[in-house]
Design a protein around this motif. Structure first.
Motif, PDB file in Angstrom:
ATOM      1  N   GLN A 203       0.825  -1.214   0.000  1.00  0.00           N
ATOM      2  CA  GLN A 203       0.000   0.000   0.000  1.00  0.00           C
ATOM      3  C   GLN A 203       0.858   1.263   0.000  1.00  0.00           C
ATOM      4  OE1 GLN A 203      -3.025   0.205   3.057  1.00  0.00           O
ATOM      5  NE2 GLN A 203      -3.803   2.166   2.328  1.00  0.00           N
ATOM      6  N   ARG A 204       2.009   1.190   0.667  1.00  0.00           N
ATOM      7  CA  ARG A 204       2.879   2.380   0.656  1.00  0.00           C
ATOM      8  C   ARG A 204       3.882   2.326  -0.504  1.00  0.00           C
ATOM      9  NH1 ARG A 204       4.905  -0.573   5.191  1.00  0.00           N
ATOM     10  NH2 ARG A 204       7.076  -1.205   4.876  1.00  0.00           N
ATOM     11  N   GLY A 205       3.745   1.339  -1.380  1.00  0.00           N
ATOM     12  CA  GLY A 205       4.592   1.265  -2.576  1.00  0.00           C
ATOM     13  C   GLY A 205       5.994   0.787  -2.301  1.00  0.00           C
ATOM     14  N   ASP A 206       6.212   0.133  -1.173  1.00  0.00           N
ATOM     15  CA  ASP A 206       7.541  -0.334  -0.802  1.00  0.00           C
ATOM     16  C   ASP A 206       7.695  -1.780  -1.271  1.00  0.00           C
ATOM     17  OD1 ASP A 206       9.923  -1.037   0.326  1.00  0.00           O
ATOM     18  OD2 ASP A 206       9.464  -0.272   2.334  1.00  0.00           O
ATOM     19  N   HIS A 207       8.071  -1.936  -2.536  1.00  0.00           N
ATOM     20  CA  HIS A 207       8.165  -3.280  -3.096  1.00  0.00           C
ATOM     21  C   HIS A 207       9.349  -4.058  -2.523  1.00  0.00           C
ATOM     22  CE1 HIS A 207       5.014  -2.032  -5.717  1.00  0.00           C
ATOM     23  NE2 HIS A 207       5.765  -1.184  -6.388  1.00  0.00           N
TER      24      HIS A 207
ATOM     25  N   SER B  52       8.768   7.176  -8.490  1.00  0.00           N
ATOM     26  CA  SER B  52       8.848   6.872  -7.063  1.00  0.00           C
ATOM     27  C   SER B  52       7.538   7.136  -6.340  1.00  0.00           C
ATOM     28  CB  SER B  52       9.970   7.697  -6.427  1.00  0.00           C
ATOM     29  OG  SER B  52       9.700   9.087  -6.568  1.00  0.00           O
ATOM     30  N   THR B  53       6.639   7.857  -6.961  1.00  0.00           N
ATOM     31  CA  THR B  53       5.356   8.134  -6.317  1.00  0.00           C
ATOM     32  C   THR B  53       4.286   7.117  -6.701  1.00  0.00           C
ATOM     33  OG1 THR B  53       4.530   9.589  -8.072  1.00  0.00           O
ATOM     34  CG2 THR B  53       5.901  10.600  -6.369  1.00  0.00           C
ATOM     35  N   GLY B  54       4.630   6.181  -7.569  1.00  0.00           N
ATOM     36  CA  GLY B  54       3.653   5.173  -7.977  1.00  0.00           C
ATOM     37  C   GLY B  54       3.458   5.176  -9.473  1.00  0.00           C
ATOM     38  N   SER B  55       2.407   4.527  -9.914  1.00  0.00           N
ATOM     39  CA  SER B  55       2.115   4.498 -11.346  1.00  0.00           C
ATOM     40  C   SER B  55       0.901   5.378 -11.623  1.00  0.00           C
ATOM     41  CB  SER B  55       1.876   3.068 -11.826  1.00  0.00           C
ATOM     42  OG  SER B  55       0.684   2.559 -11.295  1.00  0.00           O
ATOM     43  N   HIS B  56       0.984   6.120 -12.692  1.00  0.00           N
ATOM     44  CA  HIS B  56      -0.041   7.117 -12.994  1.00  0.00           C
ATOM     45  C   HIS B  56      -0.443   6.996 -14.462  1.00  0.00           C
ATOM     46  CE1 HIS B  56       1.310   8.934  -9.214  1.00  0.00           C
ATOM     47  NE2 HIS B  56       2.541   8.765  -9.672  1.00  0.00           N
ATOM     48  N   LEU B  57      -1.706   6.749 -14.691  1.00  0.00           N
ATOM     49  CA  LEU B  57      -2.220   6.755 -16.054  1.00  0.00           C
ATOM     50  C   LEU B  57      -2.320   8.213 -16.494  1.00  0.00           C
ATOM     51  CD1 LEU B  57      -3.375   4.931 -18.338  1.00  0.00           C
ATOM     52  CD2 LEU B  57      -5.642   5.438 -17.399  1.00  0.00           C
ATOM     53  N   LEU B  58      -1.506   8.605 -17.447  1.00  0.00           N
ATOM     54  CA  LEU B  58      -1.469  10.016 -17.853  1.00  0.00           C
ATOM     55  C   LEU B  58      -2.640  10.369 -18.764  1.00  0.00           C
ATOM     56  CD1 LEU B  58       2.355  10.578 -18.485  1.00  0.00           C
ATOM     57  CD2 LEU B  58       1.030  10.913 -16.379  1.00  0.00           C
ATOM     58  N   PHE B  59      -2.909   9.476 -19.713  1.00  0.00           N
ATOM     59  CA  PHE B  59      -4.084   9.694 -20.567  1.00  0.00           C
ATOM     60  C   PHE B  59      -4.360   8.412 -21.348  1.00  0.00           C
ATOM     61  CE2 PHE B  59      -0.401  11.416 -22.830  1.00  0.00           C
ATOM     62  CZ  PHE B  59      -0.454  10.766 -24.043  1.00  0.00           C
TER      63      PHE B  59
ATOM     64  N   PRO C 247      15.056  -7.515  -7.429  1.00  0.00           N
ATOM     65  CA  PRO C 247      13.967  -6.663  -6.942  1.00  0.00           C
ATOM     66  C   PRO C 247      13.303  -5.862  -8.061  1.00  0.00           C
ATOM     67  CG  PRO C 247      15.817  -6.555  -5.449  1.00  0.00           C
ATOM     68  CD  PRO C 247      16.291  -7.333  -6.641  1.00  0.00           C
ATOM     69  N   ALA C 248      14.095  -5.536  -9.086  1.00  0.00           N
ATOM     70  CA  ALA C 248      13.500  -4.803 -10.207  1.00  0.00           C
ATOM     71  C   ALA C 248      12.456  -5.663 -10.911  1.00  0.00           C
ATOM     72  CB  ALA C 248      14.598  -4.376 -11.182  1.00  0.00           C
ATOM     73  N   ASP C 249      12.743  -6.967 -11.022  1.00  0.00           N
ATOM     74  CA  ASP C 249      11.761  -7.881 -11.629  1.00  0.00           C
ATOM     75  C   ASP C 249      10.483  -7.920 -10.791  1.00  0.00           C
ATOM     76  OD1 ASP C 249      13.520  -8.606 -13.683  1.00  0.00           O
ATOM     77  OD2 ASP C 249      14.428 -10.171 -12.448  1.00  0.00           O
ATOM     78  N   TRP C 250      10.678  -7.963  -9.499  1.00  0.00           N
ATOM     79  CA  TRP C 250       9.524  -7.993  -8.597  1.00  0.00           C
ATOM     80  C   TRP C 250       8.722  -6.697  -8.699  1.00  0.00           C
ATOM     81  CZ3 TRP C 250       6.296 -10.747  -5.846  1.00  0.00           C
ATOM     82  CH2 TRP C 250       5.612 -10.175  -4.779  1.00  0.00           C
ATOM     83  N   ALA C 251       9.433  -5.584  -8.667  1.00  0.00           N
ATOM     84  CA  ALA C 251       8.747  -4.293  -8.740  1.00  0.00           C
ATOM     85  C   ALA C 251       7.976  -4.176 -10.049  1.00  0.00           C
ATOM     86  CB  ALA C 251       9.752  -3.154  -8.604  1.00  0.00           C
ATOM     87  N   ARG C 252       8.583  -4.656 -11.115  1.00  0.00           N
ATOM     88  CA  ARG C 252       7.904  -4.593 -12.412  1.00  0.00           C
ATOM     89  C   ARG C 252       6.622  -5.418 -12.379  1.00  0.00           C
ATOM     90  NH1 ARG C 252       8.602  -3.897 -18.047  1.00  0.00           N
ATOM     91  NH2 ARG C 252      10.277  -2.466 -17.583  1.00  0.00           N
ATOM     92  N   ARG C 253       6.687  -6.589 -11.779  1.00  0.00           N
ATOM     93  CA  ARG C 253       5.499  -7.433 -11.694  1.00  0.00           C
ATOM     94  C   ARG C 253       4.419  -6.735 -10.866  1.00  0.00           C
ATOM     95  NH1 ARG C 253       1.427  -9.836 -13.412  1.00  0.00           N
ATOM     96  NH2 ARG C 253       0.403 -11.229 -11.949  1.00  0.00           N
ATOM     97  N   ARG C 254       4.817  -6.136  -9.770  1.00  0.00           N
ATOM     98  CA  ARG C 254       3.822  -5.496  -8.907  1.00  0.00           C
ATOM     99  C   ARG C 254       3.165  -4.311  -9.607  1.00  0.00           C
ATOM    100  NH1 ARG C 254       1.782  -8.821  -5.666  1.00  0.00           N
ATOM    101  NH2 ARG C 254       0.758  -7.025  -4.713  1.00  0.00           N
ATOM    102  N   ARG C 255       3.929  -3.653 -10.451  1.00  0.00           N
ATOM    103  CA  ARG C 255       3.353  -2.506 -11.169  1.00  0.00           C
ATOM    104  C   ARG C 255       2.352  -2.936 -12.226  1.00  0.00           C
ATOM    105  NH1 ARG C 255       9.234  -0.071 -12.049  1.00  0.00           N
ATOM    106  NH2 ARG C 255       9.523   1.011 -10.069  1.00  0.00           N
ATOM    107  N   GLU C 256       2.368  -4.201 -12.568  1.00  0.00           N
ATOM    108  CA  GLU C 256       1.374  -4.696 -13.518  1.00  0.00           C
ATOM    109  C   GLU C 256       0.040  -4.956 -12.832  1.00  0.00           C
ATOM    110  OE1 GLU C 256       3.216  -8.126 -15.214  1.00  0.00           O
ATOM    111  OE2 GLU C 256       4.676  -6.974 -16.365  1.00  0.00           O
ATOM    112  N   LEU C 257       0.022  -4.804 -11.527  1.00  0.00           N
ATOM    113  CA  LEU C 257      -1.200  -5.040 -10.763  1.00  0.00           C
ATOM    114  C   LEU C 257      -1.765  -3.708 -10.288  1.00  0.00           C
ATOM    115  CD1 LEU C 257       0.153  -8.026  -8.637  1.00  0.00           C
ATOM    116  CD2 LEU C 257      -1.218  -8.142 -10.725  1.00  0.00           C
ATOM    117  N   PRO C 258      -3.053  -3.670  -9.983  1.00  0.00           N
ATOM    118  CA  PRO C 258      -3.639  -2.414  -9.493  1.00  0.00           C
ATOM    119  C   PRO C 258      -2.998  -1.985  -8.170  1.00  0.00           C
ATOM    120  CG  PRO C 258      -5.351  -4.001 -10.098  1.00  0.00           C
ATOM    121  CD  PRO C 258      -4.059  -4.741 -10.129  1.00  0.00           C
ATOM    122  N   ALA C 259      -2.786  -0.685  -8.020  1.00  0.00           N
ATOM    123  CA  ALA C 259      -2.207  -0.175  -6.771  1.00  0.00           C
ATOM    124  C   ALA C 259      -3.213  -0.327  -5.627  1.00  0.00           C
ATOM    125  CB  ALA C 259      -1.826   1.291  -6.952  1.00  0.00           C
TER     126      ALA C 259
END
Lengths: 264, 506
Positions: A63-67, B157-164, A85-97
């Motif tokens: 929730q705080r984005g600390d992958h 670093s602030t997260g992912s943001h859909l820009l448009f 960790p970059a692989d992990w972070a990339r995977r997590r970014r493919e999921l909804p925050a």
């Protein structure tokens, strides 16, 4: 540094290199060739005393984005799938925050997201239920990285109502209202039906909602949003006297919105 | 070699022969000597990606904006050697490709900011074979039967943001009946997305900005201006021919505020100074990539393929020509699959400190590069390369930042007015030129050939190759600029050549 200054600096460096080469040391770089790559270093495992504590800590970290912290709570078996960790972070970014969560059981959480639909993460349901497997490692518990996920979407009956409202807006030639009831400005699929609705006489009706089937009619939607679309999308057949077509709807937050159309 | 070749501009036979041998050797090396298909900066540069043009990075450019120095432009080109006359199914971005621009802003070679791009094609009327059913008046108007839109996400670093989302791309340039009139005003200007912070985004077809004598280089490394002196002698010299003349490309071009790319806590002077700031926090490193999902299932009934699974990188590009010249054939596809921070761990940099080309030159052309029995190409380890890759062009000391295959720019470097730019960039004293970033007109082919030949070690562009009277500056392919003028404003690359106006291929 200008090219001239670079050349001066190399006056010192190159004789050393020549000597190295002549003495057989042809592969001795004088400077580091790349980063020490902190992104490659795996964090130490951080097992927790109970499955519930592990899940709580994992979701808080996400929730705080600390992958990095969340990776430390993943089992060694799951970590093997994410070498860095970059692989992990990339995977997590493919999921909804994650915007919030609460635990329903030791290994079950209801997780909240900002609702949305985009081609990077697919559907971000407002809420989803996640069921996690845990592993006992060392003195504590860690999580398997892939939970079972069930999106908590609005009831199917409301999909039928949404399709009907959209069709009625088209029948009233109220394009802005129809657009507002769409998930995307350019609908997926092809059908002449919606274009013929404007000004059409007779009552519009909508059938019971059904599941989106795999195949050519869903290929574009699956291509954009992933095969999960086959589980969350609904289809509703719309009929007016003399014409019918099928709508595809997506659950955005607590409502359904029209995503595409096709021939019935 | 004690060649009686003397003044600049003297065109004696011997000098031409020397130049021929030199340039041919360099070009032969650039070709990889390994039998790979033709490539330019990064067009079709590796076996696998050469079969997948839609996902193929061709060039990457990075420069401080000359109209608004508070911003930086990043140009990521894909789909090389694009024939303008590509109907009825004209070239477009891949709906099944994830295009990305990665930015390292703290000099650790790991991306800190990522821009992601996904495309979507809509066919308005499936009952016609036509791309358009009449003249197209604006992007995605009713006559444009095949339409493409795109979405952009930024991760930082602030997260992912859909820009448009759902931003139209312009129609490809078909011809005067379909896309006639002012292509820029009618189709490009409405396709540019501007955000609240002034960032601009454009995705669509352009004339390829890159230039190189592709046809000659890959005909056994001949260079037309001096081809009569080639080892396989061809009578009659001719001007260099741009192999990318008349060829289009698809580009993703962004223009963003410098401040939006810097790391938190970066030197505030990076974005405001009128002189280059000696601070690595002012240096950004960029690479672009394309990824596909790991699983593709084909239908036996002509239905669209089904893609699933994780995204797998299939192409990347930072510095031009690295994968072409420095990475051996056996590693090219692997190189495309990894990130720059993984290069060293996988032995990729062996080709940088000991480039194969540098070893080949004395063997192939002993009269120039082994004059008097002495190798004239600087020996390995090539510390000059390492210096170039580790901060020197960015105004830092050698080794100030890790050497890496990233296109790096010190964003505080003052803009060189377009009229004063030098095509040989940093090598010629133009501090904003390649390899401190890369502008569209920078002649990276010539620059990299000159560096490999040893210009940085042996006195600069106007120095003679040791034992000869051939200046390093003369090393090149004979193509010094693109065939079409660049635009003076965003998105900078020239208007795409229309299919109707495609030059004859002869």
């Amino acid at each position: 540094m200008t090219p001239r200054r670079l050349r001066l600096a190399l006056v010192l460096a190159v004789p050393v290199a020549v000597l190295a080469a002549c003495s057989g040391g042809t592969h001795q770089p004088a400077a580091p060739l790349t980063t020490s790559a902190p992104g490659r270093l795996q964090p130490a495992a951080d097992p927790r005393p109970s499955p519930r504590a592990a899940l709580q800590a994992f979701l808080e970290a996400e929730q705080r984005g600390d992958h990095g912290a969340s990776l430390a709570l993943v089992s060694s078996k799951s970590r093997a799938e994410y070498p860095t960790p970059a692989d992990w972070a990339r995977r997590r970014r493919e999921l909804p925050a994650i915007t919030g969560f609460h635990l329903e059981a030791d290994n079950v959480a209801v997780v909240e997201h900002e609702p949305g639909l985009d081609p990077f993460v697919g559907l971000s349901p407002a809420r989803e239920r996640q069921t996690w497997m845990t592993e006992k490692e060392g003195a504590g518990y860690l999580l398997d990285a892939q939970p079972e996920v069930d999106a908590l979407i609005p009831p199917d009956e409301t999909a039928r109502a949404a399709a009907l409202s959209w069709a009625e807006a088209l029948q009233a030639c109220d394009s802005p209202r129809a657009k507002a009831l769409q998930a995307v400005p350019y609908l997926f699929g092809q059908s002449d039906g919606p274009a013929r609705l404007c000004g059409a006489k007779g009552e519009v009706s909508a059938a019971t909602a059904g599941r989106l089937s795999p195949g050519p009619r869903s290929a574009d939607i699956v291509g954009q949003y992933g095969s999960d679309a086959l589980s969350w999308a609904r289809t509703v057949k719309v009929t007016v006297p003399g014409a019918s077509f099928t709508t595809v709807l997506a659950p955005l937050g607590d409502t359904w919105k029209v995503l595409g159309v096709s021939e019935p | 070699v004690t060649a009686p070749v003397h003044t600049k501009g003297s065109e004696t036979t011997l000098r031409r022969r020397l130049l021929a041998a030199l340039c041919a050797a360099l070009a032969l090396g650039a070709a990889g000597l390994a039998g790979i298909p033709a490539s330019a900066s990064s067009h079709r540069e590796a076996p696998l990606i050469s079969q997948d043009p839609t996902a193929d990075n061709t060039d990457l450019y990075l420069f401080r904006d000359s109209n608004d120095p508070s911003k930086v432009d990043i140009v990521a080109n894909y789909i090389g050697l694009e024939q303008p006359a590509g109907g009825p199914n004209f070239v477009k971005f891949g709906d099944d490709v994830l295009y990305e621009i990665h930015i390292d802003n703290n000099a650790d070679v790991v991306e800190d900011i990522t821009y992601q791009f996904r495309f979507r094609t809509t066919i308005v009327n499936g009952n016609t074979f036509l791309y358009n059913t009449g003249p197209i008046g604006a992007p995605n108007d009713a006559n444009q039967n095949i339409q493409q839109t795109y979405s952009v996400r930024r991760i930082d670093s602030t997260g992912s943001h859909l820009l448009f989302s759902d931003q139209p791309t312009p129609p490809v340039n078909i011809g005067p009946r379909s896309t006639g009139g002012d292509y820029e005003a009618k189709y490009v200007a409405p396709s540019i997305k501007t955000l609240g912070d002034g960032s601009k985004f454009f995705a669509g077809q352009r004339k390829d900005a890159f230039f190189v004598d592709l046809g000659s280089i890959f005909d056994l490394a001949a260079l037309r201006p001096i081809q009569s002196n080639h080892l396989i002698n061809m009578p009659g010299n001719a001007p260099g021919v741009d192999g990318l003349a008349g060829k289009n490309v698809h580009t993703i071009t962004i223009q963003v505020p410098i401040t939006s790319l810097l790391a938190p806590g970066a030197n505030p002077s990076c974005a405001t100074s009128n002189s280059q700031v000696n601070d690595k926090s002012c240096v950004i490193g960029v690479y672009a990539s394309a990824s596909r999902q790991s699983v593709r299932v084909l239908s036996p009934q002509g239905e669209p393929p089904h893609n699933a699974g994780r995204w797998v990188q299939v192409s990347r590009l930072g510095l031009p020509l690295v994968n072409e010249v420095l990475v051996p054939l056996g590693k090219k596809d692997f190189w495309n699959s990894i990130a720059p921070e993984d290069d060293a761990a996988n032995g990729i940099f062996a080709g940088v400190v000991d480039p194969e080309l540098g070893r080949l030159l004395p063997v192939l052309y002993p009269g120039v590069f082994n004059a008097g029995g002495i190798d004239r190409v600087p020996p390995a380890p090539r510390n000059d390369f390492v210096a170039v890759l580790s901060g020197v062009p960015q105004g830092l000391g050698a080794g100030a930042i890790p050497a890496a295959d990233l296109l790096r720019l010190n964003v505080s470097t003052p803009v060189t007015a377009p009229a004063s730019q030098k095509r040989l960039g940093f090598l010629d004293g133009d501090a904003q030129g390649f390899p401190n970033g890369r502008r569209l007109p920078d002649d990276v082919v010539d620059e990299e050939l000159q560096v490999i030949a040893g210009t940085l070690v042996n006195g600069g562009l106007d120095a003679m190759i040791p034992g000869t009277a051939v200046p390093y500056r003369a090393v090149g392919d004979g193509v010094d600029h693109s065939d079409r003028p660049y635009l003076g404003s965003f998105p900078y690359q020239a208007t795409p050549v229309s299919g109707y106006d495609q030059p004859p291929t002869g």
